[in-house]
Structure formats: structure tokens, C-alpha cells
Design a protein around this motif. Structure first.
Motif, mmCIF file in Angstrom:
data_model
loop_
_atom_site.group_PDB
_atom_site.id
_atom_site.type_symbol
_atom_site.label_atom_id
_atom_site.label_comp_id
_atom_site.label_asym_id
_atom_site.label_seq_id
_atom_site.Cartn_x
_atom_site.Cartn_y
_atom_site.Cartn_z
ATOM 1 N N THR A 112 0.827 -1.204 0.000
ATOM 2 C CA THR A 112 0.000 0.000 0.000
ATOM 3 C C THR A 112 0.865 1.258 0.000
ATOM 4 O O THR A 112 0.563 2.236 -0.695
ATOM 5 N N THR A 113 1.938 1.231 0.777
ATOM 6 C CA THR A 113 2.836 2.384 0.813
ATOM 7 C C THR A 113 3.471 2.619 -0.552
ATOM 8 O O THR A 113 3.527 3.757 -1.044
ATOM 9 N N PHE A 114 3.950 1.554 -1.172
ATOM 10 C CA PHE A 114 4.565 1.693 -2.490
ATOM 11 C C PHE A 114 3.580 2.253 -3.511
ATOM 12 O O PHE A 114 3.901 3.196 -4.251
ATOM 13 N N LEU A 115 2.379 1.693 -3.573
ATOM 14 C CA LEU A 115 1.411 2.140 -4.578
ATOM 15 C C LEU A 115 1.019 3.599 -4.378
ATOM 16 O O LEU A 115 0.892 4.363 -5.342
ATOM 17 N N CYS A 116 0.849 4.001 -3.114
ATOM 18 C CA CYS A 116 0.462 5.389 -2.851
ATOM 19 C C CYS A 116 1.624 6.349 -3.119
ATOM 20 O O CYS A 116 1.418 7.431 -3.667
ATOM 21 N N CYS A 117 2.839 5.941 -2.743
ATOM 22 C CA CYS A 117 4.002 6.774 -3.059
ATOM 23 C C CYS A 117 4.132 6.942 -4.562
ATOM 24 O O CYS A 117 4.354 8.061 -5.057
#
Length: 235
Positions: A112-117
Motif C-alpha cells: 500500500t505504501t509503495f502504490l500510494c508513493c
């Protein structure tokens, strides 16, 4: 625009949670417009700002789904900062961790962090905005000797820390500052219920965590990037 958050658009994932509510409240105090993706069809009853004029709630947003994440970020105009609080916690001895449970922890925290970043950075680059990214790792993601049961959780939060530093290095010539906070135990109602005999005074208050996150996301942060800020309280 000024060096404050007044009128600036900020995404807060996990914004309907305990820490998220504190962060959204702090950002609203500073004049920001908060965009909060919510995995459900309606905001939870405990969310304190469902009708605030500067809160934009988006429902049914699965942050592990790249298409839904990209669509959500495409709906946010003039993105200044993206704060990624969404995540989860589980603890189990390594011999009892099923592959599906390990994958779920990696999806919940790292994916989730990767996709949002990725979506936020694309938006900032397209708009030539010198924006801010703030992630949330954890003490267990930096200090892997924090005790038993932390294999899946620690690995997922260590991945968040690694991504933060790598993205900051990659983007340092493009004006986008990327940082993360690394809390120890946060003083939330749920944590108190789980550990009623603990000394709550040693934990990190939501107000203190929100203050640090809001600073990293603000234009007042002129130089900090690639920093993993320890929020350990007195533990």
C-alpha cells in the motif's frame, strides 16, 4: 503560496484511524485540505470530521489495488503532500506464520505504501510540485531485535523504511522530500485495551506523532529527506 499548509491539498491514507484522525485534525488546524481514502462504503462512526468543509472522503478505495489507487490520486487536484498511515499489525512465532499471513502483512504495510508513493510522486512530477511524502515505518522495522513474533510485521515495516530512503535519494534532484516516522507503541484506546497493565505514560501520544508528521509534510520542512524519525517516547 506561503510556507504554511493553508489551502494545500494533502492525502492522508489511514485517515479514519486513531492516528489518522489526529493527523487530519492537525492538518486542518494548519489550513490544509485533506483527502482521505476509505476502504469501506462509509466513514466509521468514530471519524471526527465526516462533514468538515476541508475534508474530502473517498469510499471503497482498496489501497492494495493499483487501479483504485491511481484513480483516487487522479481525483486529487494540486496535490502537495501524501501521508501514508494505512497499515496493520500482527505478531506470531515464525514457525506458525503461514505464507498467506506473511503476504497479507507485506500487502497491508509495504504494498500500500509503495502504490500510494508511486501515484503521489507521479502527480507531483507531472505538476512540477516540490511536494512532500511521509511514510510510517515502525521501531520494529528499524530495530529487528525488538522481541519475538515480529518476523512478518518487522519485514513489512523494514521494507517501508528501505523504500523511503531509496525514494528520497532518487528524487533529491526533483524537489520532492520523502521521509518516514518510526513510532514505538502509540497511545491509542485499542492499545490500552490490549495492554491494560502497561505504563501508558511511556507511550507516544497521538498528538506528538501528528505534530511530527505534519511538520514533515509542510513547506516549513525545507531540507529533511531520507530521514527515518524515531518516535519512541520513553519506552
Amino acid at each position: 503560496m506561503t510556507d504554511t499548509l493553508d489551502g494545500r491539498h494533502v492525502v492522508v491514507t489511514g485517515g479514519t484511524g486513531a492516528l489518522g484522525g489526529a493527523v487530519v485534525g492537525k492538518l486542518l488546524e494548519q489550513g490544509a485540505v485533506c483527502h482521505v481514502p476509505n476502504a469501506h462504503a462509509a466513514a466509521p462512526a468514530h471519524f471526527p470530521f465526516p462533514a468538515h468543509e476541508r475534508v474530502r472522503l473517498a469510499h471503497n478505495v482498496d489501497l492494495a489495488d493499483p487501479a483504485k489507487v491511481d484513480a483516487f490520486y487522479a481525483s486529487v487536484t494540486d496535490l502537495w503532500a501524501s501521508i501514508h498511515l494505512a497499515g496493520g499489525f500482527t505478531a506470531a512465532p515464525v514457525e506458525k506464520i503461514e505464507p498467506a499471513s506473511f503476504a497479507e502483512m507485506m500487502d497491508t504495510n509495504a504494498r500500500t505504501t509503495f502504490l500510494c508513493c508511486r501515484a503521489a510522486i507521479r502527480s507531483m512530477l507531472e505538476s512540477s510540485v516540490s511536494g512532500r511524502i511521509v511514510n510510517v515505518t515502525a521501531r520494529a522495522g528499524l530495530d529487528l531485535r525488538r522481541g519475538s513474533g515480529m518476523v512478518a510485521y518487522g519485514a513489512s515495516k523494514a521494507a517501508v523504511a528501505a523504500m523511503t530512503v531509496a525514494m528520497a535519494e532518487e528524487l533529491k534532484g526533483k524537489g520532492i522530500l520523502v521521509n518516514a516516522v518510526a513510532p514505538s507503541t502509540l497511545d491509542t484506546p485499542a492499545t490500552r485495551a490490549d495492554m491494560p497493565a502497561a505504563d501508558f505514560s511511556k507511550w507516544v501520544s497521538l498528538e506528538a506523532a501528528a505534530e511530527a508528521i505534519a511538520y514533515l509534510a509542510s513547506p516549513a520542512n525545507l531540507a529533511m529527506s531520507g530521514t527515518l524519525v524515531p518516535l519512541y517516547g520513553r519506552a
